[in-house]
Design a protein around this motif. Structure first.
Motif, PDB file in Angstrom:
ATOM      1  N   PHE A 358      15.302  13.226  35.291  1.00 34.08           N
ATOM      2  CA  PHE A 358      14.259  13.611  36.239  1.00 34.08           C
ATOM      3  C   PHE A 358      14.188  12.587  37.373  1.00 34.08           C
ATOM      4  O   PHE A 358      14.119  12.939  38.562  1.00 34.08           O
ATOM      5  N   MET A 359      14.185  11.326  37.009  1.00 32.71           N
ATOM      6  CA  MET A 359      14.069  10.259  38.008  1.00 32.71           C
ATOM      7  C   MET A 359      15.243  10.299  38.983  1.00 32.71           C
ATOM      8  O   MET A 359      15.069  10.172  40.208  1.00 32.71           O
ATOM      9  N   ARG A 360      16.414  10.501  38.447  1.00 35.17           N
ATOM     10  CA  ARG A 360      17.600  10.554  39.298  1.00 35.17           C
ATOM     11  C   ARG A 360      17.511  11.696  40.304  1.00 35.17           C
ATOM     12  O   ARG A 360      17.839  11.537  41.486  1.00 35.17           O
ATOM     13  N   ARG A 361      17.054  12.858  39.860  1.00 36.90           N
ATOM     14  CA  ARG A 361      16.954  14.009  40.762  1.00 36.90           C
ATOM     15  C   ARG A 361      15.858  13.808  41.806  1.00 36.90           C
ATOM     16  O   ARG A 361      16.018  14.199  42.954  1.00 36.90           O
ATOM     17  N   PHE A 362      14.753  13.194  41.413  1.00 38.16           N
ATOM     18  CA  PHE A 362      13.719  12.904  42.401  1.00 38.16           C
ATOM     19  C   PHE A 362      14.247  11.914  43.449  1.00 38.16           C
ATOM     20  O   PHE A 362      13.895  12.008  44.635  1.00 38.16           O
ATOM     21  N   ILE A 363      15.075  10.987  43.022  1.00 38.55           N
ATOM     22  CA  ILE A 363      15.679  10.050  43.974  1.00 38.55           C
ATOM     23  C   ILE A 363      16.614  10.801  44.918  1.00 38.55           C
ATOM     24  O   ILE A 363      16.653  10.531  46.120  1.00 38.55           O
ATOM     25  N   ASP A 364      17.370  11.770  44.370  1.00 35.58           N
ATOM     26  CA  ASP A 364      18.259  12.565  45.227  1.00 35.58           C
ATOM     27  C   ASP A 364      17.478  13.267  46.331  1.00 35.58           C
ATOM     28  O   ASP A 364      17.968  13.410  47.457  1.00 35.58           O
TER      29      ASP A 364
END
Length: 801
Positions: A358-364
């Motif tokens: 989730f965190m990675r996608r929000f960063i994207d």
């Protein structure tokens, strides 16, 4: 260990790492028993009608979250108690208080049967009036090689929601699901090892005549007739057909299989989430690139995966984490936010690895606030799965810091993200500090960057290649040659860093910027080029340069040179250096001829240069100031615009870059410099045809051409068009306007255009004093008049902005 400038990007482009042993046990696992050994213990997390029974299946296709274990009872438990469950009463929120508690309940005298406790994992105690009953799920897990119990409390509302979700699937028997997954595992292994499927392991899932009829409808009209036929089946028939057809289609036709999954996932009775996850994992493992071109109606591959793994079908208590992550990696921004809100609202069981996804996608999507919120939840799980300073968490923090910026607050200037990470207990390591260092230099305050560097040294963080790359990049951009020389002197003794390809490219780039790009008047161009060539030959093979005829055939490189193929950046820099240092047109034409020929042939080393406009632009710079270079400049742009097929309809091995705004501007400047106004107008028309918008450099080139031609009305129109596009005249514009013999005439034309576009012109006398005194025109001479007229024009433009 050293890293290049794409440290953060490259380290997060792959799947999420795991910091736990492969034999880690999860919710709802079954432990296989060895022959002759006592019956293995198992974790009972729900009755057979719930989602937990689905998740208690044996090993699936690549799903490390749901693997079986062959640990015998004696090894598994030792002197520790077996997993039990109980019910308790509490007026507080059981989920919020006990989500990740570890408990070791006493060993019961006898394990109660499901009939005795209604299918739950422990005897049910009657609840007192006014208290909420909660169900306890004890799960035996392996963390850091040690067995431990995790206790999770689930209230009745969550259990009811779980039952509702499962009622929308055609799940019938955990045994059938396990058999189906075993068959899919066999198909997966057969595909991976390129062998035949051993159908004795999946005999019951061979397709029959009814399956063949359904497949025929799917092949002819999947979204129409097949959908109607599928909806006409009852729930039990759908389950049977789906198990057989899914395995059949996965082997024979991945495109048809994806369409089948799409239609059946939109049915009133959907496939089991865990089984759908396994099917899509199979397609992703073997056909991901192929299915990227898949389309059915309005659906693409990504939208089909989103439909098949829709969050409304996620079990609450035990959900396949791999399936959730598959959904997240294809979800767009809106669906990602909806999924996260669903997880939080419904209290879906999510592990730290999935939260990090989730965190990675929000960063994207550059959603900093949501990424920090997810990190806070990961910290809440850290006592069981990840420590806040674990490798996986620190990597994601590095990626998050790439979005950091500086904010002005009442307490002064500070970073936006870094303080939040520090408050959560994140202790920056060298990789994180490298990102902070880069952010500090990007603020435009070099002293802030040097302060961060001093902090790193005080913390005994030895600079690595990323650190030096950041320092070199900043020094080159600011033109600090002294600092560049000192950094290179510091790097040279460190062989591992000095031979890092990114450091080598940046070093070569620094020499190019300070020598070849702006050659001093008293410098020898040939000596400048050969100094760069000596640096090039220390790291790279010179064969490509000989093939381009940049070097004589008898040239011998100095001893100790390397034979490694050059990178695209290094090859570009050495070609650009030659073109800047040797400006004779016959040499430039010869080199471009060989370059273009090798691009068409797909030369392994030289052809990749055509993927961007940089090398083409360097040839245009070399052509620009010579009348003989006008026609080659036009041919070069035509080469870039040419289709990617030859006259024999053969696809070229390398796709060429299309002309960019810089390419068109260089071509325009070539005609302007050689006083070809009609050709320059044609270039402007071509830019409009291809939808290329002018940038400030283009406008300055146009204005410079009109000013040289003393075409005051066109200069005024260009300034008005520049203003309409949102730009403002700058120092380069003012320099071009100095070529005008009568700048006051320009001022009058601009006023006339203002009146035509906005009505009566506003009185600017309060801003600029009118030039009514003729003595003012003559006393200072022509230069004073020019300066005064241009100053009035600049102040007028500033007033409008």
């Amino acid at each position: 260990m050293s890293f290049g400038p794409s440290l953060v990007r490259s380290r997060f482009s792959a799947g999420l790492p795991s910091c736990v042993p492969q034999h880690r046990l999860r919710f709802g696992h079954w432990f296989r028993q060895r022959p002759g050994s006592p019956r293995s213990a198992r974790c009972i997390v729900n009755d057979a009608s719930s989602a937990s029974a689905v998740s208690s299946v044996g090993s699936g296709v690549g799903d490390s979250d749901l693997k079986s274990s062959a640990i015998p009872r004696s090894t598994l438990l030792g002197n520790k108690p077996a997993a039990t469950s109980y019910t308790s009463n509490s007026t507080s929120d059981p989920v919020a208080e006990n989500e990740n508690r570890i408990s070791h309940p006493p060993v019961p005298a006898a394990q109660p049967s499901p009939e005795e406790h209604g299918g739950l994992s422990g005897p049910k105690k009657p609840s007192r009036k006014g208290f909420k009953t909660r169900v306890t799920y004890n799960t035996l897990t392996v963390s850091d090689g040690e067995l431990s119990y995790r206790t999770r409390f689930v209230d009745q509302r969550t259990r009811d929601l779980e039952d509702e979700i499962m009622s929308r699937t055609w799940f019938d028997s955990g045994l059938d699901v396990r058999r189906w997954r075993a068959a899919l595992t066999e198909i997966f292994k057969a595909k991976h090892f390129a062998r035949d499927v051993r159908w004795e392991l999946a005999e019951q899932f061979r397709p029959n005549d009814e399956d063949a009829k359904l497949r025929g409808l799917l092949e002819t009209d999947g979204l129409g007739r097949f959908r109607e036929a599928w909806e006409a089946l009852d729930k039990k028939s759908k389950a049977a057909h789906w198990k057989r057809l899914s395995l059949w289609l996965l082997q024979d036709s991945p495109e048809l299989a994806l369409e089948f999954f799409l239609v059946t996932s939109q049915s009133a009775h959907r496939p089991v989430f865990l089984m759908m996850t396994d099917c899509l994992s199979y397609l992703h493992a073997f056909y991901n690139d192929r299915l990227r071109q898949w389309k059915r109606g309005t659906h693409t591959y990504d939208s089909a995966v989103q439909t098949c793994l829709d969050p409304s079908n996620w079990p609450i208590i035990v959900v396949s984490q791999k399936g959730v992550r598959q959904y997240l990696m294809v979800a767009d921004r809106d669906h990602l936010h909806s999924a996260y809100d669903y997880v939080v609202d419904k209290n879906v069981h999510i592990t730290a690895e999935t939260y990090l996804c989730f965190m990675r996608r929000f960063i994207d999507f550059e959603d900093v606030d949501k990424a920090l919120d997810v990190l806070e939840r990961v910290r809440g799980l850290s006592q069981h799965e990840y420590l806040i300073d674990s490798v996986a968490v620190m990597q994601h923090c590095c990626k998050l810091l790439t979005l950091d910026s500086v904010l002005d607050s009442p307490n002064g200037r500070n970073f936006r993200i870094l303080p939040s990470l520090l408050r959560m207990g994140v202790r920056p390591d060298r990789d994180m500090m490298n990102v902070v260092l880069r952010n500090a230099f990007r603020t435009g305050d070099p002293q802030l960057g040097l302060d961060m560097l001093n902090y790193m040294r005080n913390q005994n963080m030895k600079p690595d290649s990323y650190t030096y790359l950041t320092l070199l990049t900043d020094a080159v951009s600011r033109g600090d040659r002294h600092l560049v020389d000192s950094l290179i002197e510091e790097i040279e003794p460190q062989e591992e860093i000095s031979k890092n390809p990114w450091i080598a490219n940046k070093t070569l780039h620094a020499h190019f910027v300070f020598t070849a790009k702006n050659i001093e008047e008293d410098a020898d161009p040939s000596a400048t080029f050969y100094s760069l060539l000596d640096l090039y030959t220390k790291l790279h093979d010179i064969t490509p340069l000989k093939e381009l005829t940049i070097l004589p055939a008898d040239y011998t490189p100095p001893a100790g040179g390397a034979n490694e193929p050059p990178s695209v950046i290094a090859l570009y820099l050495i070609i650009a250096s030659y073109l800047r240092c040797h400006k004779r047109m016959p040499h430039v034409l010869r080199i471009y001829k060989y370059f273009h020929s090798m691009v068409l042939k797909g030369h392994e080393i030289i052809a990749p240069l055509a993927a961007t406009d940089h090398t083409y632009n360097e040839f245009l710079v070399a052509f620009r100031k010579d009348p003989q270079g006008i026609r080659p400049s036009v041919r070069l742009v035509e080469d870039m615009l040419a289709p990617t097929t030859t006259h024999r309809d053969e696809v070229l091995p390398m796709t060429r870059a299309k002309p960019t705004v810089r390419t068109w501007t260089l071509l325009l400047s070539s005609f302007t410099y050689n006083r070809q106004p009609m050709a320059a107008e044609r270039v402007k028309d071509m830019m409009a045809k291809y939808g290329v918008e002018f940038n400030m450099v283009t406008w300055n080139t146009i204005i410079s051409g009109y000013a040289n031609a003393q075409n005051v009305p066109e200069v005024a129109k260009a300034i008005k068009a520049l203003e309409a596009q949102g730009f403002a005249i700058d120092a380069y514009t003012m320099k071009s306007l100095r070529y005008l013999h009568d700048p006051e005439r320009l001022w009058e034309v601009v006023k006339e255009l203002d009146e035509l576009s906005t009505g009566p012109a506003t009185d600017v006398s309060s801003v600029v004093s009118p030039l009514h005194d003729k003595q003012e025109y003559t006393s200072g001479g022509a230069d004073d008049l020019l300066d005064l007229g241009l100053r009035r024009l600049q102040e007028s433009q500033a007033t409008k902005l």
